[in-house]
Design an enzyme around this catalytic site. Structure first.
Site, PDB file in Angstrom:
ATOM      1  N   ASN A  13       7.146   2.545  -4.271  1.00  0.00           N
ATOM      2  CA  ASN A  13       6.305   2.203  -4.198  1.00  0.00           C
ATOM      3  C   ASN A  13       5.012   3.050  -5.334  1.00  0.00           C
ATOM      4  OD1 ASN A  13       4.319   0.113  -1.296  1.00  0.00           O
ATOM      5  ND2 ASN A  13       4.964  -0.626  -3.455  1.00  0.00           N
ATOM      6  N   CYS A  74      -3.174  -0.679   1.914  1.00  0.00           N
ATOM      7  CA  CYS A  74      -1.636  -0.568   1.773  1.00  0.00           C
ATOM      8  C   CYS A  74      -1.273   1.016   2.307  1.00  0.00           C
ATOM      9  CB  CYS A  74      -1.508  -0.762  -0.645  1.00  0.00           C
ATOM     10  SG  CYS A  74      -0.367  -0.083  -0.988  1.00  0.00           S
ATOM     11  N   GLY A  75      -0.122   1.365   2.522  1.00  0.00           N
ATOM     12  CA  GLY A  75       0.548   2.105   3.607  1.00  0.00           C
ATOM     13  C   GLY A  75       1.253   3.396   2.455  1.00  0.00           C
ATOM     14  N   ASN A  76       1.463   2.366   1.424  1.00  0.00           N
ATOM     15  CA  ASN A  76       2.391   4.458   1.077  1.00  0.00           C
ATOM     16  C   ASN A  76       1.439   4.337  -0.663  1.00  0.00           C
ATOM     17  OD1 ASN A  76       5.375   3.937   1.461  1.00  0.00           O
ATOM     18  ND2 ASN A  76       5.226   2.378   0.539  1.00  0.00           N
ATOM     19  N   ASN A 171       3.192 -10.661   3.872  1.00  0.00           N
ATOM     20  CA  ASN A 171       4.091  -9.859   3.636  1.00  0.00           C
ATOM     21  C   ASN A 171       5.022 -10.422   4.411  1.00  0.00           C
ATOM     22  OD1 ASN A 171       2.767  -7.803   1.011  1.00  0.00           O
ATOM     23  ND2 ASN A 171       1.637  -7.618   3.320  1.00  0.00           N
ATOM     24  N   GLU A 189       6.749  -8.480  -1.214  1.00  0.00           N
ATOM     25  CA  GLU A 189       5.425  -8.582  -1.193  1.00  0.00           C
ATOM     26  C   GLU A 189       4.095  -9.308  -1.346  1.00  0.00           C
ATOM     27  OE1 GLU A 189       3.034  -4.101  -1.744  1.00  0.00           O
ATOM     28  OE2 GLU A 189       4.745  -3.163  -1.303  1.00  0.00           O
ATOM     29  N   ARG A 190       3.305  -9.452  -1.299  1.00  0.00           N
ATOM     30  CA  ARG A 190       2.622 -10.510  -1.297  1.00  0.00           C
ATOM     31  C   ARG A 190       1.629  -9.865  -2.208  1.00  0.00           C
ATOM     32  NH1 ARG A 190      -2.970 -11.736   3.209  1.00  0.00           N
ATOM     33  NH2 ARG A 190      -2.611  -9.434   2.330  1.00  0.00           N
ATOM     34  N   CYS A 199       7.618  -0.361   0.973  1.00  0.00           N
ATOM     35  CA  CYS A 199       5.959  -0.826   1.544  1.00  0.00           C
ATOM     36  C   CYS A 199       6.157  -0.153   2.910  1.00  0.00           C
ATOM     37  CB  CYS A 199       6.426  -2.320   2.019  1.00  0.00           C
ATOM     38  SG  CYS A 199       4.638  -3.513   2.669  1.00  0.00           S
ATOM     39  N   GLY A 200       4.549   0.636   2.720  1.00  0.00           N
ATOM     40  CA  GLY A 200       4.324   1.175   3.693  1.00  0.00           C
ATOM     41  C   GLY A 200       3.776   1.034   5.400  1.00  0.00           C
ATOM     42  N   THR A 201       3.042  -0.431   5.426  1.00  0.00           N
ATOM     43  CA  THR A 201       2.272  -1.172   5.937  1.00  0.00           C
ATOM     44  C   THR A 201       3.895  -2.018   6.420  1.00  0.00           C
ATOM     45  OG1 THR A 201       1.824  -2.643   4.268  1.00  0.00           O
ATOM     46  CG2 THR A 201       0.609  -1.099   5.392  1.00  0.00           C
TER      47      THR A 201
END
Ligand SMILES: N[C@@H](CCC[C@H](N)C(=O)O)C(=O)O
Length: 260
Positions: A13, A74-76, A171, A189-190, A199-201
């Site tokens: 990501n 965004c987690g990542n 997402n 991903e949106r 995607c982290g989240t």
């Protein structure tokens, strides 16, 4: 004007990082942000992140999807921004920063693995077909057969733009159980409007969803994503998920300057 950028990736990501502590970046220019993220006409990334000053924490995270619009957590990207803050000597190994969904604590290990605390999760919608929750960003999660050959882009877009999520969208994560503590996922991903390599989240939402569905009893879950491996851990009490941590690599790729 020329600006300096840094490219980072966390399990594939990828993000353009800009040090905006001097407030030099034209943040309202959606077309410019989309162009910088464009893989043919720009640097190429799933998103762009500004590192800014914050009066009460180490720094502020401002996140844009590759379509140029500012979005939710965004987690990542958060993990990569922590690695970037360390490279800039804004932080050492531990930090607290502010993002759109609130305060985040994070730590960088000696091997470069970044562990990021995510928001607590209490509201989880469970239906026979899917689970939905917000882990800083909205996530739809559903188990599928044959994840390897699943058409993530087509099916993800149809759910994202369908009647379930309206204009705001979501997402969309497709999941396969590997064993008691391991799941594979692929995410539409949106804001990128395509499958990304991680995607982290989304990984966080999948780990919590699998626990809620009884697919695992573990509170530390391994997630195989297309670009590598992530680990999500949490505490659970009365259906509330706290101390939620997203852990994985966050790597500097290259830096450069670009005319804007
Ligand atoms: N890649 C991200 C999620 C970014 C936000 C998402 N595209 C949205 O707009 O909801 C992650 O690692 O969490």
């Amino acid at each position: 004007m020329q600006i300096e950028f840094y490219k980072y990736q966390g399990t594939g990501n990828d993000f353009v990082m800009i040090d905006n502590r001097q407030e030099i970046f034209p943040k309202e220019d959606t077309k410019l942000i989309a162009r910088l993220c464009d893989r043919r006409f720009g640097i190429g990334a799933d998103g762009l992140i500004l590192l800014e000053n914050d009066p009460e924490t180490d720094f502020k995270m401002v996140y844009y999807n590759s379509d140029g619009n500012q979005s939710s957590m965004c987690g990542n990207g958060g993990r990569c921004l922590v690695a970037f803050a360390k490279k800039l000597n804004v932080i050492d190994d531990n930090t607290t920063f502010i993002a759109t969904d609130g305060l985040h604590h994070a730590a960088v290990a000696d091997n470069g693995i970044v562990s990021l605390q995510m928001i607590d999760v209490a509201d989880v919608k469970i239906t026979p077909e899917y689970v939905f929750m917000n882990t800083g960003s909205p996530h739809h999660i559903q188990l599928v057969d044959d994840l390897e050959h699943y058409n993530v882009k087509e099916n993800g877009a149809s759910i994202r733009y369908g009647e379930l999520y309206g204009k705001q969208g979501s997402n969309i994560n497709f999941v396969k159980k590997i064993d008691e503590t391991t799941f594979s996922l692929r995410t539409y991903e949106r804001g990128v409007e395509d499958e990304t390599l991680a995607c982290g989240t989304g990984a966080t939402a999948v780990a919590i969803a699998m626990n809620v569905l009884g697919e695992t009893k573990a509170n530390s879950i391994d997630l195989n994503v297309e670009g590598g491996k992530l680990v999500v851990s949490f505490d659970k009490k009365d259906g509330h998920f706290t101390n939620v941590f997203l852990k994985g690599p966050a790597e500097f790729v290259f830096k450069g300057t670009i005319e804007i």
